[in-house]
Design an enzyme around this catalytic site. Sequence first.
Site, PDB file in Angstrom:
ATOM      1  N   GLY A 108       1.045  -1.367  -0.298  1.00  0.00           N
ATOM      2  CA  GLY A 108      -0.002   0.211   0.754  1.00  0.00           C
ATOM      3  C   GLY A 108       0.926   0.676   0.158  1.00  0.00           C
ATOM      4  CB  SER A 109      -0.241   5.011   0.662  1.00  0.00           C
ATOM      5  OG  SER A 109      -0.211   5.020   2.172  1.00  0.00           O
ATOM      6  CE  LYS A 113      -1.560   9.961   6.738  1.00  0.00           C
ATOM      7  NZ  LYS A 113      -2.167  11.122   6.307  1.00  0.00           N
ATOM      8  CB  VAL A 114      -0.700   2.829   4.851  1.00  0.00           C
ATOM      9  CG1 VAL A 114      -1.302   1.687   6.298  1.00  0.00           C
ATOM     10  CG2 VAL A 114      -2.113   4.110   4.950  1.00  0.00           C
ATOM     11  N   GLY A 115       2.158   2.489   5.466  1.00  0.00           N
ATOM     12  CA  GLY A 115       3.786   1.859   5.535  1.00  0.00           C
ATOM     13  C   GLY A 115       4.612   1.676   7.024  1.00  0.00           C
ATOM     14  CD  GLU A 169       7.837  -5.924  -2.116  1.00  0.00           C
ATOM     15  OE1 GLU A 169       7.597  -4.464  -2.016  1.00  0.00           O
ATOM     16  OE2 GLU A 169       7.997  -6.763  -1.707  1.00  0.00           O
ATOM     17  CB  CYS A 191       3.401  -0.158  -6.361  1.00  0.00           C
ATOM     18  SG  CYS A 191       3.620  -1.293  -7.365  1.00  0.00           S
TER      19      CYS A 191
END
Length: 486
Positions: free
Chosen positions: A232-233, A235-237, A254, A288
């Site tokens: 995912g993003s 920011k969330v990662g 990833e 991505c």
Amino acid sequence: MSSYFTDLAQQYIDGEWRPGTGSWDIIDFNPYDGEKLASITIATVEEVDDAYRAAERAQKQWGATNAYARRAVFEKALAVIDEREAEITDVIIAELGGTRLKAAFELHLVREFLREAVQLALRPEGKIIPSPVDGKENRLYRVPVGVVGVISPFNFPFLLSVKSVAPALALGNGVVLKPHQNTPIVGGSLVAKIFEEAGLPGGLLNVVITDIAEIGDAFIEHPVPKVISFTGSDKVGRHVATVCAANFKRSVLELGGNSALVVLEDADIDYAVDAAVFSRYVHQGQVCMAANRVLVDRSIEAEFTEKFVAKVRTLKTGDPRDPQTVIGPVINASQADALSGVVEQAITEGATALVRGTTTDNLVEPSVLTGVPADSDLLRQEVFGPVVFLVPFDGEEEAVRIVNDTPYGLSGAVHTADVERGVNFAKQIDTGMFHVNDGTVHDEPLVPFGGEKHSGIGRLNGETTVDAFTTTKWISVQHGRSRFPF
């Protein structure tokens, strides 16, 4: 509408299909026409716990099962996909807004990764390591981590769920999968259904369809999973990594990218145009690895730009069910609005729109922008849609500097008549992956996949997947007698 959207609009926990008990529903919409596909009552913290506990219980016997027996499940899963290909294709088109070309591409990759999982079941190997102590034998065993939590995204949900779920299971683990809220069927329930039909023992794979507004960090904080695989993003990662570290878990991340496709002055321009258009516009640019930036040596800028713009203008935007459609809808209205904002910001900053697509609901036509100021934040961030920035450069040194001037480092490509020149260029780029004379969007079952900088931590595929979803255990045997100092 496929029966999958009615039959699979549930949680899958401990081998049973059951409704969630949360206080609200996730509504699954077709991003092209807004049709309501399914309504799914979300899973609660208690159901997340049920799923992890089921995986923990089932894993004990599964981990002890002969690897050849485990392998049979993945062979059957491949057969199930072959039998249901037409229906799965329709479901991908309906839930993701993916074109028929995209659906075929995703199904092809899912098959490749399942074939690799068949082999992966047999891959872990132990070692005998020499000891300086007389009579001692050091055995190093490769064992499953136990339970893996998988969080998959909305862009390639079938592939990116299977890519972690299948190898984690093949290596003897249990799994709990949380798909993205926009793709709960393709990224979650469909995967569970395929493995259920393939004979996977109940409880080993669980799917919880929920939202952090309901469960908070319960999915990643839970004490059972030892590894969290998140796509995912960034920011969330970053948050996932922080919570995992605080709870002594490994994370495989990833994350996003801001890839560049670079065209040197000796490149085959027509071929580079084809590679660049595909690299930017495959699946509406919601990839991505997509080429957000296309860098072109100034000496060939005019010719490349003319041909690139001409090809982009041929891309048909519209109904993803139409085999002629190349650009389908983006996943939701907020994504569409964000992309319109990117184009408007670029033009406000002084860029020129060589192609300026219109936005109708979730359909975002391609845009091609040039002259974006070198200090613009737009050149450094991920743009998740059919908008591309053309950037001229003078010489390789400047190209390297521009490519690296981003917090991301996932993929990229360079085009040149001299392969070794391309390899030397690639070595200077801070990315996990880079391709010479090809596109930026690639994923192969045996090659380590992952990024540098804000694009992630860790790798998947091949031997790196074994490292991700297993751990090592040292068992020593003293065949003689040790001498103790007291």
